[in-house]
Every structure is written in structure tokens, then in C-alpha cells.
Design a protein around this motif. Structure first.
Motif, PDB file in Angstrom:
ATOM      1  N   TRP A  23       0.670  -1.133   0.129  1.00 48.48           N
ATOM      2  CA  TRP A  23      -0.091  -0.030   0.095  1.00 48.48           C
ATOM      3  C   TRP A  23       0.974   1.352  -0.045  1.00 48.48           C
ATOM      4  O   TRP A  23       0.713   2.085  -0.655  1.00 48.48           O
ATOM      5  CB  TRP A  23      -1.097  -0.161   1.459  1.00 48.48           C
ATOM      6  N   LEU A  24       1.720   1.452   1.038  1.00 50.64           N
ATOM      7  CA  LEU A  24       2.738   2.539   0.839  1.00 50.64           C
ATOM      8  C   LEU A  24       3.505   2.563  -0.197  1.00 50.64           C
ATOM      9  O   LEU A  24       3.660   3.825  -0.793  1.00 50.64           O
ATOM     10  CB  LEU A  24       3.571   2.273   2.289  1.00 50.64           C
ATOM     11  N   SER A  25       4.072   1.763  -0.906  1.00 50.84           N
ATOM     12  CA  SER A  25       4.783   1.963  -2.007  1.00 50.84           C
ATOM     13  C   SER A  25       3.900   2.322  -3.323  1.00 50.84           C
ATOM     14  O   SER A  25       4.307   3.060  -3.878  1.00 50.84           O
ATOM     15  CB  SER A  25       5.491   0.637  -2.448  1.00 50.84           C
ATOM     16  N   ARG A  26       2.775   1.726  -3.240  1.00 49.75           N
ATOM     17  CA  ARG A  26       1.868   2.299  -4.376  1.00 49.75           C
ATOM     18  C   ARG A  26       1.399   3.497  -4.291  1.00 49.75           C
ATOM     19  O   ARG A  26       1.308   4.502  -5.047  1.00 49.75           O
ATOM     20  CB  ARG A  26       0.621   1.329  -4.483  1.00 49.75           C
ATOM     21  N   ILE A  27       1.293   3.992  -2.992  1.00 46.79           N
ATOM     22  CA  ILE A  27       0.910   5.642  -2.763  1.00 46.79           C
ATOM     23  C   ILE A  27       1.919   6.477  -3.441  1.00 46.79           C
ATOM     24  O   ILE A  27       1.913   7.306  -3.802  1.00 46.79           O
ATOM     25  CB  ILE A  27       0.442   5.705  -1.322  1.00 46.79           C
ATOM     26  N   CYS A  28       3.262   5.956  -3.145  1.00 47.53           N
ATOM     27  CA  CYS A  28       4.369   6.696  -3.427  1.00 47.53           C
ATOM     28  C   CYS A  28       4.359   6.715  -4.727  1.00 47.53           C
ATOM     29  O   CYS A  28       5.158   7.775  -5.216  1.00 47.53           O
ATOM     30  CB  CYS A  28       5.649   6.158  -2.774  1.00 47.53           C
ATOM     31  N   ASN A  29       3.919   5.839  -5.480  1.00 51.15           N
ATOM     32  CA  ASN A  29       4.233   5.829  -7.161  1.00 51.15           C
ATOM     33  C   ASN A  29       2.910   6.657  -7.774  1.00 51.15           C
ATOM     34  O   ASN A  29       3.002   6.642  -8.940  1.00 51.15           O
ATOM     35  CB  ASN A  29       4.201   4.325  -7.672  1.00 51.15           C
TER      36      ASN A  29
END
Length: 117
Positions: A23-29
Motif C-alpha cells: 500500500w505504502l509503495s503504491r501510494i508513493c508511485n
């Protein structure tokens, strides 16, 4: 973040820590929106300690991306308080590394109040 023993009748948490990473890495992208820092701040206040404990250096690298890349790209009118809290959390994480203290409420007292009734 409090781990509840299986004997308490609750069982294992169905949301594995790897889902938090996804979730966190997708938000960053994604392209930042006004609510992005608020969502990340809420997530880190709940799961940040366990993420740091589980993922270590990789988590700190992701925090660096958030602080140095994502926050500066936030659109006008984004909440400044959430961004400031993220920066403070990241700073503490960089400074203390694996020695971050657990958040308040992580370790609940081992008393059963119903026994006193």
C-alpha cells in the motif's frame, strides 16, 4: 499494532505486514493529491513501528523517498501538519534505526479488569 495472542480467541491478523508495504509503495508511485500526506501520516502512526521493525533499511529508504520526493511534489493547499509529522517520524527513524521505541499502546497491561468485578 498490539499483538493479541491466539488464545484470546481472535486469531491471526488477516492483514499481513507485506500488504502495508504494498500500500505504502503504491501510494508513493501515484500522483500526489491533497489527501496523500494525511493518509501516509495516519498509516505511519498505526503501522510505522512494525514496518520499521520488519523491513529495516528498506523501510527507511522508502521514508527517504517520501520526505525528499513525494512531500515536495504535494499540490498547493495540502495539509502542512501531516507533512511535518511524517518528517519528524522519518527523522526519528533515521536517527534511532532499529532502536525505535514502541508507540504508546503497543504493550497493553496484562490485567483483566473483568476479574475485579
Amino acid at each position: 499494532q498490539t499483538e493479541i495472542p491466539i488464545s484470546a480467541g481472535v486469531g491471526k491478523n488477516p492483514l499481513d505486514i507485506s500488504l502495508g508495504w504494498s500500500w505504502l509503495s503504491r501510494i508513493c508511485n501515484l500522483k500526489p493529491r491533497r489527501i496523500t500526506t494525511t493518509c501516509i501520516d495516519a498509516f505511519l502512526s498505526i503501522a510505522g513501528y512494525e514496518m520499521g521493525r520488519h523491513f529495516g533499511r528498506q523501510f527507511r529508504k522508502l521514508l527517504l523517498v517520501i520526505v525528499e520526493d513525494l512531500i515536495p511534489r504535494m499540490p498547493e493547499g495540502s495539509p502542512k501538519g501531516a507533512a511535518a509529522r511524517i518528517k519528524v517520524f522519518a527523522s526519528d527513524c533515521f536517527r534511532l534505526g532499529q532502536h525505535m521505541p514502541p508507540p504508546n499502546g503497543k504493550n497493553l497491561p496484562k490485567t483483566n479488569l473483568s476479574d475485579s468485578l
